[in-house]
Design a protein around this motif. Structure first.
Motif, mmCIF file in Angstrom:
data_model
loop_
_atom_site.group_PDB
_atom_site.id
_atom_site.type_symbol
_atom_site.label_atom_id
_atom_site.label_comp_id
_atom_site.label_asym_id
_atom_site.label_seq_id
_atom_site.Cartn_x
_atom_site.Cartn_y
_atom_site.Cartn_z
ATOM 1 N N ARG A 1 0.745 -1.419 0.050
ATOM 2 C CA ARG A 1 0.001 -0.017 -0.087
ATOM 3 C C ARG A 1 0.731 1.376 0.004
ATOM 4 O O ARG A 1 0.343 2.440 0.259
ATOM 5 N N THR A 2 2.215 1.017 -0.250
ATOM 6 C CA THR A 2 3.066 2.391 -0.042
ATOM 7 C C THR A 2 3.885 2.717 -1.196
ATOM 8 O O THR A 2 3.845 1.961 -2.144
ATOM 9 N N PRO A 3 4.166 3.965 -1.422
ATOM 10 C CA PRO A 3 4.906 4.395 -2.557
ATOM 11 C C PRO A 3 6.330 3.650 -2.573
ATOM 12 O O PRO A 3 6.713 3.622 -3.648
ATOM 13 N N ILE A 4 6.889 3.194 -1.379
ATOM 14 C CA ILE A 4 7.948 2.438 -1.438
ATOM 15 C C ILE A 4 7.942 1.227 -2.264
ATOM 16 O O ILE A 4 8.675 0.956 -2.971
ATOM 17 N N TRP A 5 6.645 0.514 -2.081
ATOM 18 C CA TRP A 5 6.456 -0.779 -3.221
ATOM 19 C C TRP A 5 6.321 -0.178 -4.417
ATOM 20 O O TRP A 5 6.770 -1.011 -5.451
ATOM 21 N N ARG A 6 5.477 0.935 -4.802
ATOM 22 C CA ARG A 6 5.325 1.321 -6.245
ATOM 23 C C ARG A 6 6.641 1.670 -6.562
ATOM 24 O O ARG A 6 6.870 1.423 -8.249
ATOM 25 N N ARG A 7 7.744 2.216 -6.070
ATOM 26 C CA ARG A 7 8.945 2.483 -6.630
ATOM 27 C C ARG A 7 9.768 1.178 -6.931
ATOM 28 O O ARG A 7 10.385 0.897 -8.002
ATOM 29 N N MET A 8 9.564 0.174 -5.915
ATOM 30 C CA MET A 8 10.239 -1.073 -5.964
ATOM 31 C C MET A 8 9.759 -1.767 -7.438
ATOM 32 O O MET A 8 10.333 -2.441 -8.239
ATOM 33 N N SER A 9 8.579 -1.745 -7.646
ATOM 34 C CA SER A 9 7.477 -2.359 -8.687
ATOM 35 C C SER A 9 8.165 -1.672 -9.905
ATOM 36 O O SER A 9 8.232 -2.399 -11.051
ATOM 37 N N TRP A 10 8.287 -0.372 -10.076
ATOM 38 C CA TRP A 10 8.661 0.226 -11.243
ATOM 39 C C TRP A 10 10.274 -0.291 -11.656
ATOM 40 O O TRP A 10 10.361 -0.481 -12.790
ATOM 41 N N VAL A 11 10.999 -0.447 -10.602
ATOM 42 C CA VAL A 11 12.148 -1.089 -10.851
ATOM 43 C C VAL A 11 12.152 -2.110 -11.484
ATOM 44 O O VAL A 11 12.761 -2.613 -12.638
ATOM 45 N N MET A 12 11.270 -3.314 -11.311
ATOM 46 C CA MET A 12 11.012 -4.509 -11.450
ATOM 47 C C MET A 12 10.360 -4.633 -12.868
ATOM 48 O O MET A 12 11.059 -5.240 -13.959
ATOM 49 N N ARG A 13 9.551 -3.730 -13.144
ATOM 50 C CA ARG A 13 8.904 -3.592 -14.528
ATOM 51 C C ARG A 13 10.241 -3.160 -15.613
ATOM 52 O O ARG A 13 10.340 -3.697 -16.580
ATOM 53 N N LYS A 14 10.837 -2.050 -15.044
ATOM 54 C CA LYS A 14 11.802 -1.672 -15.873
ATOM 55 C C LYS A 14 12.973 -2.806 -16.420
ATOM 56 O O LYS A 14 13.675 -2.708 -17.577
#
Length: 339
Positions: free
Chosen positions: A123-136
């Protein structure tokens, strides 16, 4: 405090290093402070923040630091989080209870860790940034966390070379959380071609906020911090599966929470990759929840809270059975409203 062990930290040894710590106080008084035997785990910070942190996204590496084959990669990412967010993570972990698990025959032999609810991180922006890294980095967009914890290593701990999984396409994201570390202070991570440790394929130094991203099948080992430092090594480890359904099944099957409807006493057959419990949970998602894993995630959250309440009640009963003197000694630091 004075640290007397200057030997390079032990890795792959059978026992930890022999370590002497001497504490000197005033007036000849000594007091043991174990802290409360049970504390409520504080909620994970930065939940339900809709906006992103006011911090630019970093430039990601154009190629892996190392590739074991076409799929098994290792990347290093710096500058993903601002320092105030990293400070908030550190303060949260310092305020949390740690589980002690020394003597484990397998795995990484990290003796202190504090597990975190996967659904709170998500639920956090921390995970949103982690998932962005994984997607890229991977070109795939449905990653979801299934194992979330802060790991603590001391200078005399004996860590093990290990992979995080076998026969699965999963990744581990590891964030280093020691602001004071300098080059030469150790506390990093080393990756190997095989678990025998004969060939090192990559090494990362501990830098505040640095994130290592690596495939779960690559053998690796934490490097304990240098003995001259006065504190432990902190890392925030997040293991991710390919989809939310995979992650919830993995998280449910590895937790101490008992799954409703599953016969734990039966002699189950192990599947080619999944355990019998994981296959049961996957069938439950498909049949009972129409293929929507968010229902199972909420059931996981409800079951985890129920398990937590059961644990606290058992703890209260043990305290009530103690004599008054023992109770006063063991209860020192525990709030009355926790009893």
């Amino acid at each position: 405090k004075q640290w007397y062990q200057w030997q390079y930290p032990a890795v792959r040894t059978q026992v930890g290093l022999i370590f002497l710590e001497m504490v000197f106080g005033e007036n000849g008084e000594w007091k043991e402070d174990y802290g409360p035997l049970y504390r409520r785990q504080p909620p994970f910070p930065f939940q339900d923040i809709k906006s992103d942190f006011n911090h630019p996204l970093p430039t990601l590496p154009s190629s892996p630091l190392f590739s074991m084959d076409l799929e098994n990669h290792l990347w290093v990412v710096d500058g993903l989080f601002p320092h105030d967010v990293l400070d908030g993570l550190v303060n949260h972990f310092l305020d949390s209870d740690y589980l002690y698990q020394e003597g484990d025959d397998g795995g990484d032999n990290v003796v202190f860790m504090t597990p975190q609810p996967l659904y709170q991180l998500a639920r956090t922006p921390i995970w949103r940034r982690m998932s962005w890294v994984m997607r890229k980095l991977t070109g795939r967009s449905h990653w979801y966390p299934y194992d979330v914890s802060n790991n603590l290593n001391r200078a005399w701990d004996h860590t093990r070379i290990h992979p995080d999984c076998f026969g699965r396409d999963e990744y581990t994201l590891l964030i280093y959380l020691n602001k004071e570390y300098q080059p030469g202070d150790l506390g990093g991570t080393v990756w190997y071609r095989h678990e025998d440790g004969k060939e090192i394929i990559g090494s990362v130094m501990n830098k505040y906020g640095r994130m290592a991203v690596f495939h779960c099948e690559i053998p690796h080992s934490a490097r304990p911090p240098h003995a001259r430092l006065g504190g432990p090594r902190h890392t925030f480890a997040v293991k991710v599966a390919q989809t939310m359904a995979d992650a919830v099944i993995r998280g449910f099957s590895e937790s101490p929470v008992r799954v409703e409807g599953y016969d734990y006493e039966a002699d189950h057959q192990q599947g080619p990759l999944e355990s019998a419990l994981e296959m049961f949970l996957r069938k439950k998602i498909i049949n009972s929840y129409g293929g929507d894993p968010t229902y199972l995630e909420r059931e996981f959250e409800r079951s985890a809270q129920k398990h937590d309440e059961t644990y606290k009640e058992e703890f209260r009963k043990e305290l009530r059975q103690l004599g008054a003197t023992d109770f006063e000694k063991m209860n020192e630091g525990i709030k009355k409203d926790e009893l």
